[in-house]
Design a protein around this motif. Structure first.
Motif, mmCIF file in Angstrom:
data_model
loop_
_atom_site.group_PDB
_atom_site.id
_atom_site.type_symbol
_atom_site.label_atom_id
_atom_site.label_comp_id
_atom_site.label_asym_id
_atom_site.label_seq_id
_atom_site.Cartn_x
_atom_site.Cartn_y
_atom_site.Cartn_z
ATOM 1 N N GLU A 25 31.630 -7.648 6.596
ATOM 2 C CA GLU A 25 32.970 -7.935 6.073
ATOM 3 C C GLU A 25 33.124 -7.400 4.642
ATOM 4 O O GLU A 25 34.135 -6.799 4.309
ATOM 5 C CB GLU A 25 33.189 -9.463 6.130
ATOM 6 N N GLN A 26 32.104 -7.585 3.821
ATOM 7 C CA GLN A 26 32.151 -7.106 2.432
ATOM 8 C C GLN A 26 32.161 -5.570 2.380
ATOM 9 O O GLN A 26 32.780 -4.983 1.512
ATOM 10 C CB GLN A 26 30.937 -7.631 1.658
ATOM 11 N N SER A 27 31.458 -4.945 3.325
ATOM 12 C CA SER A 27 31.381 -3.478 3.346
ATOM 13 C C SER A 27 32.744 -2.857 3.630
ATOM 14 O O SER A 27 33.042 -1.754 3.173
ATOM 15 C CB SER A 27 30.395 -2.999 4.413
ATOM 16 N N LEU A 28 33.565 -3.588 4.411
ATOM 17 C CA LEU A 28 34.900 -3.066 4.738
ATOM 18 C C LEU A 28 35.764 -2.924 3.489
ATOM 19 O O LEU A 28 36.745 -2.178 3.485
ATOM 20 C CB LEU A 28 35.594 -3.987 5.750
ATOM 21 N N GLN A 29 35.402 -3.660 2.436
ATOM 22 C CA GLN A 29 36.180 -3.567 1.194
ATOM 23 C C GLN A 29 35.683 -2.439 0.289
ATOM 24 O O GLN A 29 36.204 -2.229 -0.791
ATOM 25 C CB GLN A 29 36.114 -4.907 0.464
ATOM 26 N N MET A 30 34.634 -1.739 0.709
ATOM 27 C CA MET A 30 34.121 -0.599 -0.067
ATOM 28 C C MET A 30 34.725 0.683 0.501
ATOM 29 O O MET A 30 35.174 0.697 1.648
ATOM 30 C CB MET A 30 32.596 -0.522 0.058
ATOM 31 N N PRO A 31 34.692 1.780 -0.293
ATOM 32 C CA PRO A 31 35.219 3.042 0.256
ATOM 33 C C PRO A 31 34.400 3.487 1.467
ATOM 34 O O PRO A 31 33.176 3.561 1.391
ATOM 35 C CB PRO A 31 35.043 4.030 -0.908
ATOM 36 N N LEU A 32 35.084 3.736 2.575
ATOM 37 C CA LEU A 32 34.383 4.173 3.788
ATOM 38 C C LEU A 32 34.489 5.690 3.973
ATOM 39 O O LEU A 32 33.698 6.294 4.693
ATOM 40 C CB LEU A 32 34.958 3.472 5.022
ATOM 41 N N ASP A 33 35.514 6.299 3.346
ATOM 42 C CA ASP A 33 35.782 7.738 3.475
ATOM 43 C C ASP A 33 35.926 8.118 4.945
ATOM 44 O O ASP A 33 36.583 7.420 5.675
ATOM 45 C CB ASP A 33 34.716 8.563 2.738
ATOM 46 N N SER A 34 35.245 9.182 5.379
ATOM 47 C CA SER A 34 35.452 9.615 6.767
ATOM 48 C C SER A 34 34.140 9.583 7.539
ATOM 49 O O SER A 34 33.067 9.464 6.953
ATOM 50 C CB SER A 34 36.005 11.041 6.779
ATOM 51 N N MET A 35 34.248 9.724 8.857
ATOM 52 C CA MET A 35 33.041 9.736 9.696
ATOM 53 C C MET A 35 32.183 10.972 9.394
ATOM 54 O O MET A 35 30.965 10.948 9.532
ATOM 55 C CB MET A 35 33.432 9.754 11.173
ATOM 56 N N SER A 36 32.841 12.084 9.004
ATOM 57 C CA SER A 36 32.060 13.297 8.746
ATOM 58 C C SER A 36 31.365 13.235 7.386
ATOM 59 O O SER A 36 30.279 13.770 7.215
ATOM 60 C CB SER A 36 32.950 14.538 8.843
ATOM 61 N N LEU A 37 32.006 12.599 6.420
ATOM 62 C CA LEU A 37 31.354 12.429 5.113
ATOM 63 C C LEU A 37 31.435 10.950 4.727
ATOM 64 O O LEU A 37 32.350 10.523 4.027
ATOM 65 C CB LEU A 37 32.027 13.307 4.058
ATOM 66 N N PRO A 38 30.481 10.130 5.202
ATOM 67 C CA PRO A 38 30.575 8.680 5.006
ATOM 68 C C PRO A 38 30.511 8.266 3.531
ATOM 69 O O PRO A 38 29.752 8.843 2.753
ATOM 70 C CB PRO A 38 29.368 8.132 5.770
ATOM 71 N N GLY A 39 31.281 7.246 3.201
ATOM 72 C CA GLY A 39 31.279 6.714 1.840
ATOM 73 C C GLY A 39 30.244 5.613 1.685
ATOM 74 O O GLY A 39 29.482 5.329 2.613
ATOM 75 N N PRO A 40 30.246 4.935 0.505
ATOM 76 C CA PRO A 40 29.218 3.922 0.228
ATOM 77 C C PRO A 40 29.262 2.705 1.141
ATOM 78 O O PRO A 40 28.265 1.991 1.256
ATOM 79 C CB PRO A 40 29.502 3.517 -1.221
ATOM 80 N N GLY A 41 30.401 2.463 1.813
ATOM 81 C CA GLY A 41 30.493 1.257 2.642
ATOM 82 C C GLY A 41 29.972 1.431 4.059
ATOM 83 O O GLY A 41 29.718 0.440 4.750
ATOM 84 N N VAL A 42 29.806 2.687 4.506
ATOM 85 C CA VAL A 42 29.504 2.908 5.927
ATOM 86 C C VAL A 42 28.113 2.399 6.327
ATOM 87 O O VAL A 42 27.966 1.686 7.321
ATOM 88 C CB VAL A 42 29.653 4.409 6.280
ATOM 89 N N PHE A 43 27.119 2.741 5.530
ATOM 90 C CA PHE A 43 25.748 2.356 5.903
ATOM 91 C C PHE A 43 25.585 0.833 5.943
ATOM 92 O O PHE A 43 25.117 0.277 6.953
ATOM 93 C CB PHE A 43 24.753 3.017 4.944
ATOM 94 N N PRO A 44 25.998 0.108 4.860
ATOM 95 C CA PRO A 44 25.886 -1.354 4.951
ATOM 96 C C PRO A 44 26.730 -1.949 6.070
ATOM 97 O O PRO A 44 26.320 -2.940 6.681
ATOM 98 C CB PRO A 44 26.352 -1.859 3.580
ATOM 99 N N LEU A 45 27.893 -1.331 6.364
ATOM 100 C CA LEU A 45 28.729 -1.834 7.453
ATOM 101 C C LEU A 45 27.973 -1.725 8.780
ATOM 102 O O LEU A 45 27.904 -2.691 9.560
ATOM 103 C CB LEU A 45 30.039 -1.031 7.522
ATOM 104 N N ALA A 46 27.390 -0.557 9.009
ATOM 105 C CA ALA A 46 26.650 -0.347 10.258
ATOM 106 C C ALA A 46 25.448 -1.281 10.348
ATOM 107 O O ALA A 46 25.200 -1.895 11.396
ATOM 108 C CB ALA A 46 26.202 1.109 10.338
#
Lengths: 150, 502
Positions: A25-46
């Protein structure tokens, strides 16, 4: 406190499930950017989502296959005293310096778990703290906070 | 071969310097002490002395810390044999036949065979390290971010599937470690993640505090629950000599233990512990008298003790060449290398030959020192066990506090240690293995960085992960592991469905 081992296992699984949900839930509030170039929130979200799913699977396993487990002791008084003493030393070490905080730390534990009694615990704690300071600070060169404010 | 011998010669020049001999001795001595004392394993032993190495040269620091690592493996057997309390996890199996031998008045031969096996296993594994590491480093120089991602994924999967507990629990621990590893500034964009404004968290959760908490403090907390007086069997120096038949029976077990330990050392997780169980199982399986195991068979001491020491050399290969700590104790060595400005990886051998070859030479010397330390001086180490635990525990905790505080002179390190001490205590009660969690914290960072770098280089093309022979090998191995594990799980589940109703 006597607790069934299955209860402790389920407790840990529930804690992991909640931690996974919280992280996702907290990761969703971080920049996710795109699937091709993931942002800082993608890894913790996954990872958070995967943790929540795994913990849920563990819980389902406990419910589907209930086993009797065994009685275990959890949270002995000595354990609580030791953890509180470490926390207390963290709080005091820079306010009072190493010697005072270490003496208090050792005194609390010795007075609780040994059969030395109050007076002898106090003297042993002071002596051990003094020797530790001498060994680590003066001989081995470890930087320890000295007297308050120094 | 000539090059290797020439480099080894240079390594001995470094290791035989008086200061490095002293640091090697201190490491071996401290390693033996932490191996002997229940509740202090190699990990806590390494973490405690880590701050003292900050002012040393990198080679000297690593020589001393490595001495603690393999020294603890030697020391652990002493308490297993004489007290039936394993000094550290890799010596659990030695309790079975070692203590039975001691009860029959044969503690001396058990100690000597354990020391000889440890020496053979340790020395042969250093030869393996010396021969394999440079070749592997040359191969790994060709690895880019995409292949590195595959390698990290493979390491984490192996970590999840090869463990002492149920796979689902281990996977949960690995994922928890990966989540903890994300705390701090994002390694690519420096975006703060889960820091909530706390400056202390910007560099992530303290690794040393976490390691000592999970493995050192939690063990002490468990021991505090049941303080028992240890009944120590003290062997006389004259009774140390083994019989010729002991040596004859032990030699094949030592050979097999060396191979098992060396192979298991590569596997991330708790390979040093698992290798001892495998070695014991193998010895029992091929013995003509399997029914006598558990009553004081010397092969039951020789095999496992050799295996746990043989892992020390091979566990260094993934650490030094790939930067992957195969077992928790090597994660502390990784921290030490990074603190000294040395990044483990394929370039380490060419960029820091003094550290690599000095370490290898010192390991040969250290193994000899340990045989000398562990046999004639066994009585002195045993006296450590006579200190009542209520006096020992506060001392160990205070030294732990000093150790973690001095890493960054911050009280928050002590708090991290206390929190993870509590977490480790509960995890042990719930039979969750904390080792995968700790290793995943270290590997998670590299998994994320390599993935995002590969995608940045390829402009967001995910197929980059499957390009190149190395990437294909690593991801192929990942796919194979998942299929095998899935098949094993489905077959096990089907079997349960068929068997349980009956």
């Amino acid at each position: 406190m006597q607790v069934n081992s299955r209860t402790i296992e389920m407790g840990v699984a529930i804690a992991l499930l909640l931690a996974g949900i919280f992280v996702a839930e907290q990761s969703l509030q971080m920049p996710l950017d795109s699937m091709s170039l993931p942002g800082p929130g993608v890894f913790p979200l996954a990872m958070g989502a995967a943790l929540a799913v795994t913990a849920a699977a563990l819980l389902v396993g406990y419910v589907v296959r209930p086993e009797p487990g065994e009685k275990l002791r959890l949270g002995h008084g000595y354990v609580a005293v030791a953890l509180l003493a470490i926390g207390g030393m963290a709080e005091l070490i820079e306010r009072t310096g190493f010697l005072i905080s270490a003496t208090l730390f050792l005194f609390v534990i010795l007075a609780t778990i040994s059969k030395l009694g109050w007076w002898r615990s106090g003297i042993a704690a002071l002596a051990a703290a003094f020797v530790s300071q001498l060994l680590f600070q003066n001989i081995l060169g470890v930087a320890l906070p000295s007297w308050p404010g120094i | 071969v000539n090059d290797t011998l020439s480099f080894l010669g240079q390594g001995f020049e470094i290791a035989l310097r008086w200061d490095n001999l002293f640091y090697c001795f201190v490491g071996c001595l401290w390693g033996t002490v932490v191996g002997v004392l229940p509740g202090l394993g190699p990990l806590a032993g390494l973490a405690l002395l880590l701050p003292l190495t900050f002012s040393l040269e990198p080679a000297s620091a690593i020589i001393m810390l490595a001495g603690i690592f393999y020294g603890a493996m030697y020391g652990g057997s002493t308490t297993s044999i004489l007290v039936r309390i394993p000094g550290e996890a890799a010596s659990i199996v030695t309790c079975i036949d070692g203590y039975e031998m001691a009860k029959k008045g044969r503690a001396g031969p058990a100690l000597v065979i354990a020391a000889l096996g440890s020496w053979v296993g340790g020395t042969v594994s250093i030869v393996g390290l010396m021969l394999f590491a440079p070749a592997l480093a040359e191969l790994m120089l060709k690895v880019g971010p995409a292949a590195e991602f595959g390698l990290m994924l493979l390491a984490l999967l192996v970590l999840s599937f090869v463990s002492s507990g149920p796979p689902l629990k281990t996977i949960a621990m690995v994922l928890a470690g990966l989540v903890i590893g994300t705390v701090g500034l994002d390694p690519i964009t420096a975006y703060p993640r889960f820091t909530y404004g706390a400056i202390e968290l910007s560099e992530g959760i303290s690794f040393v505090g976490m390691a000592i908490g999970l493995f050192g403090v939690s063990e002490i907390l468990l021991n505090l629950e049941e303080i028992t007086k240890m009944a120590v069997i003290k062997p006389s120096f004259r009774s140390l000599l083994p019989r010729l038949s002991d040596l004859r029976q032990s030699a094949p077990a030592i050979g097999r233990g060396t191979v098992i330990g060396f192979v298991f050392g590569f596997i991330p997780g708790i390979s040093h512990v698992i290798s001892t169980f495998v070695s014991y199982a193998v010895e029992k399986k091929i013995s003509r008298h399997p029914e006598e195991f558990g009553t004081g068979r010397i092969e039951g001491v020789a095999g496992p003790e050799t295996a746990n020491n043989a892992t020390t050399g091979s566990a260094m290969i993934p650490l030094l060449v790939l930067g992957i700590p195969a077992i928790p104790a090597t994660a502390i060595l990784l921290s030490a290398l990074l603190i000294h400005g040395i990044r483990p990886g394929p370039q380490l051998i060419s960029e820091h030959p003094d550290v690599f070859w000095g370490l290898i030479a010192s390991m040969y010397i250290g193994n000899v020192m340990l045989v000398i330390l562990n046999l004639p001086l066994v009585g002195i180490f045993i006296n450590l066990l006579r200190i009542p635990y209520p006096y020992l525990a506060p001392g160990i905790l205070l030294v732990s506090i000093i150790g973690v505080y001095s890493v960054s002179a911050s009280p928050s390190e002590i708090l991290v240690m206390a929190i993870f001490g509590g977490i480790g205590y509960v995890l042990q009660k719930a039979r969750f293995d904390a080792a995968p969690l700790l290793l995943a914290v270290v590997l998670g960072d590299r998994l994320e960085i390599s993935l995002r770098r590969a995608l940045m280089i390829s402009d967001g093309d995910w197929w980059v992960l499957l390009q190149g022979a190395m990437s294909q090998i690593f991801l192929g191995a990942v796919a194979l592991l998942v299929v095998l594990q899935g098949a094993a799980w489905i077959m096990g589940f089907r079997k349960k469905l068929v068997v349980e109703p009956n």
